[in-house]
Motif scaffolding. Structure first.
Motif, mmCIF file in Angstrom:
data_model
loop_
_atom_site.group_PDB
_atom_site.id
_atom_site.type_symbol
_atom_site.label_atom_id
_atom_site.label_comp_id
_atom_site.label_asym_id
_atom_site.label_seq_id
_atom_site.Cartn_x
_atom_site.Cartn_y
_atom_site.Cartn_z
ATOM 1 N N ARG A 1 0.844 -1.204 0.000
ATOM 2 C CA ARG A 1 0.000 0.000 0.000
ATOM 3 C C ARG A 1 0.878 1.253 0.000
ATOM 4 O O ARG A 1 1.979 1.220 0.554
ATOM 5 C CB ARG A 1 -0.907 -0.008 1.244
ATOM 6 N N PRO A 2 0.428 2.357 -0.604
ATOM 7 C CA PRO A 2 -0.839 2.468 -1.324
ATOM 8 C C PRO A 2 -0.646 2.183 -2.809
ATOM 9 O O PRO A 2 0.211 2.795 -3.456
ATOM 10 C CB PRO A 2 -1.228 3.932 -1.093
ATOM 11 N N LEU A 3 -1.386 1.257 -3.341
ATOM 12 C CA LEU A 3 -1.421 0.976 -4.772
ATOM 13 C C LEU A 3 -2.874 0.924 -5.204
ATOM 14 O O LEU A 3 -3.751 0.562 -4.412
ATOM 15 C CB LEU A 3 -0.759 -0.373 -5.087
ATOM 16 N N PRO A 4 -3.173 1.262 -6.456
ATOM 17 C CA PRO A 4 -4.549 1.103 -6.943
ATOM 18 C C PRO A 4 -4.919 -0.377 -6.987
ATOM 19 O O PRO A 4 -4.043 -1.246 -6.997
ATOM 20 C CB PRO A 4 -4.504 1.734 -8.340
ATOM 21 N N SER A 5 -6.203 -0.684 -7.053
ATOM 22 C CA SER A 5 -6.629 -2.078 -6.979
ATOM 23 C C SER A 5 -6.578 -2.807 -8.316
ATOM 24 O O SER A 5 -6.436 -4.022 -8.352
ATOM 25 C CB SER A 5 -8.051 -2.159 -6.408
ATOM 26 N N GLY A 6 -6.720 -2.126 -9.429
ATOM 27 C CA GLY A 6 -6.728 -2.786 -10.735
ATOM 28 C C GLY A 6 -5.326 -3.110 -11.224
ATOM 29 O O GLY A 6 -4.378 -2.363 -10.989
ATOM 30 N N PHE A 7 -5.191 -4.231 -11.947
ATOM 31 C CA PHE A 7 -3.868 -4.646 -12.410
ATOM 32 C C PHE A 7 -3.274 -3.641 -13.392
ATOM 33 O O PHE A 7 -2.093 -3.301 -13.303
ATOM 34 C CB PHE A 7 -3.933 -6.033 -13.065
ATOM 35 N N ARG A 8 -4.056 -3.174 -14.345
ATOM 36 C CA ARG A 8 -3.511 -2.235 -15.342
ATOM 37 C C ARG A 8 -3.026 -0.956 -14.677
ATOM 38 O O ARG A 8 -1.990 -0.404 -15.059
ATOM 39 C CB ARG A 8 -4.561 -1.920 -16.417
ATOM 40 N N LYS A 9 -3.773 -0.472 -13.688
ATOM 41 C CA LYS A 9 -3.340 0.736 -12.980
ATOM 42 C C LYS A 9 -2.070 0.454 -12.177
ATOM 43 O O LYS A 9 -1.159 1.284 -12.129
ATOM 44 C CB LYS A 9 -4.452 1.233 -12.068
ATOM 45 N N GLN A 10 -2.013 -0.728 -11.569
ATOM 46 C CA GLN A 10 -0.802 -1.079 -10.807
ATOM 47 C C GLN A 10 0.412 -1.210 -11.713
ATOM 48 O O GLN A 10 1.528 -0.891 -11.311
ATOM 49 C CB GLN A 10 -1.018 -2.396 -10.056
ATOM 50 N N SER A 11 0.189 -1.694 -12.945
ATOM 51 C CA SER A 11 1.323 -1.913 -13.849
ATOM 52 C C SER A 11 2.082 -0.625 -14.147
ATOM 53 O O SER A 11 3.259 -0.666 -14.521
ATOM 54 C CB SER A 11 0.834 -2.537 -15.160
ATOM 55 N N LYS A 12 1.439 0.512 -13.971
ATOM 56 C CA LYS A 12 2.081 1.804 -14.210
ATOM 57 C C LYS A 12 2.864 2.297 -12.988
ATOM 58 O O LYS A 12 3.631 3.243 -13.078
ATOM 59 C CB LYS A 12 1.041 2.843 -14.617
ATOM 60 N N LYS A 13 2.670 1.623 -11.842
ATOM 61 C CA LYS A 13 3.312 2.064 -10.605
ATOM 62 C C LYS A 13 4.158 0.973 -9.945
ATOM 63 O O LYS A 13 4.932 1.269 -9.037
ATOM 64 C CB LYS A 13 2.241 2.536 -9.608
ATOM 65 N N PHE A 14 4.004 -0.271 -10.395
ATOM 66 C CA PHE A 14 4.682 -1.398 -9.769
ATOM 67 C C PHE A 14 5.529 -2.085 -10.841
ATOM 68 O O PHE A 14 4.987 -2.687 -11.783
ATOM 69 C CB PHE A 14 3.647 -2.367 -9.173
ATOM 70 N N SER A 15 6.845 -1.992 -10.725
ATOM 71 C CA SER A 15 7.742 -2.356 -11.825
ATOM 72 C C SER A 15 7.629 -3.812 -12.268
ATOM 73 O O SER A 15 7.766 -4.112 -13.464
ATOM 74 C CB SER A 15 9.193 -2.052 -11.434
ATOM 75 N N LEU A 16 7.367 -4.737 -11.347
ATOM 76 C CA LEU A 16 7.305 -6.154 -11.725
ATOM 77 C C LEU A 16 6.124 -6.457 -12.639
ATOM 78 O O LEU A 16 6.119 -7.477 -13.328
ATOM 79 C CB LEU A 16 7.233 -7.043 -10.476
ATOM 80 N N PHE A 17 5.123 -5.578 -12.661
ATOM 81 C CA PHE A 17 3.954 -5.770 -13.518
ATOM 82 C C PHE A 17 3.984 -4.860 -14.747
ATOM 83 O O PHE A 17 3.012 -4.825 -15.509
ATOM 84 C CB PHE A 17 2.664 -5.498 -12.735
#
Length: 282
Positions: free
Chosen positions: A126-142
């Motif tokens: 946390r804090p990360l958005p809940s959707g995978f596509r949104k997370q992919s822009k903020k979480f490098s492994l995705f």
């Protein structure tokens, strides 16, 4: 997952669905990190406990669904070329319909697995958005840039689910379709026809598991290796399951080193078709 019969305080026995790793059946070896995480995620120091436990079990079920629907795609593809050897001018289109139906279920199961993964990852980071596509822009492994299959995957699923290409055709074990999305996708351009080999689509399951293993590995390192869990062994039909203690460290030791992991062979990439080509449908 397993169904196991456990005693309760009332004296009656209840059937309970449990993770594979709760049952000592001699198969606790060479585990994939992601399957270990779906069992141990609830013990992550940042986990939401009950919620994370439920999400991890849901992810394990979705990963089974991905493998199941991948097999269904292969099964539907097996008889698809038989019509090439016939002498009729009329053939059933049911074969193509079966392939597309299996393909949509396969892509949707991958989508569901990604969305549940994002919810678990949000618990851990946390804090990360809940959707995978949104997370992919903020979480490098995705990130899409480091996972080349994600762009084509999302485009294919969106096209088949939302924009309803009317008659996708199958030729040379490839899916041929024109993308009708109102805008260009992550990988495919709108109003262009592409030939997408089924080998490429089928291999998405390997890419998915590799990405999830890469995500699970550092999260597992955070766990308390000395924490003890119960594992159960079936003794006989007449006796209750026999419990014993096992530590998180013991379970983690069953994950092969990264250099022992098998690497999936490269699959062909999608290619743009000649704009004038009209492939046969059967």
């Amino acid at each position: 997952m397993k169904r196991a019969l456990f005693p309760t305080e009332s004296g009656t026995d209840w059937w309970v669905v449990v993770h594979d790793l709760m049952i000592d059946d001699g198969k606790l070896r060479r585990l994939r990190p992601i399957h270990v995480l779906t069992h141990l995620g609830q013990f992550h120091p940042k986990a939401s406990k009950t919620q994370t436990f439920a999400l991890c079990n849901a992810l394990e079920n979705k990963l089974y669904a991905v493998r199941y629907h991948q097999a269904e795609v292969l099964r539907a593809l097996a008889p698809i070329d038989k019509s090439l050897y016939g002498n009729s001018r009329v053939f059933e289109y049911a074969g193509e319909q079966a392939v597309v139906a299996a393909l949509e279920a396969y892509l949707n199961s991958i989508y569901s697995a990604l969305e549940i993964t994002a919810l678990i990852n949000r618990d851990f980071n946390r804090p990360l958005p809940s959707g995978f596509r949104k997370q992919s822009k903020k979480f490098s492994l995705f990130a899409f840039a480091d996972n080349d299959w994600l762009g084509p995957f999302y485009d294919l699923r969106s096209e088949l689910t939302h924009y309803n290409t009317p008659l996708p055709s199958i030729q040379d074990r490839s899916l041929i379709l024109e993308f009708n999305s109102p805008r260009d996708g992550e990988h495919f351009e709108r109003k262009q026809k592409y030939k997408v080999p089924f080998d490429f689509i089928i291999a998405m399951v390997h890419e998915l598991f590799a990405m999830l293993d890469n995500w699970a590995t550092p999260e597992l390192k955070i766990l308390d290796g000395d924490h003890k869990l119960k594992i159960f062994k079936e003794v006989s039909l007449q006796e209750h399951l026999e419990p014993r203690d096992i530590t998180i460290a013991e379970i983690l030791s069953l994950i092969p080193n990264s250099d022992e992991q098998s690497i999936a062979p490269e699959s062909p990439s999608p290619v743009e078709c000649d704009g004038d080509s009209t492939p046969a449908t059967g």
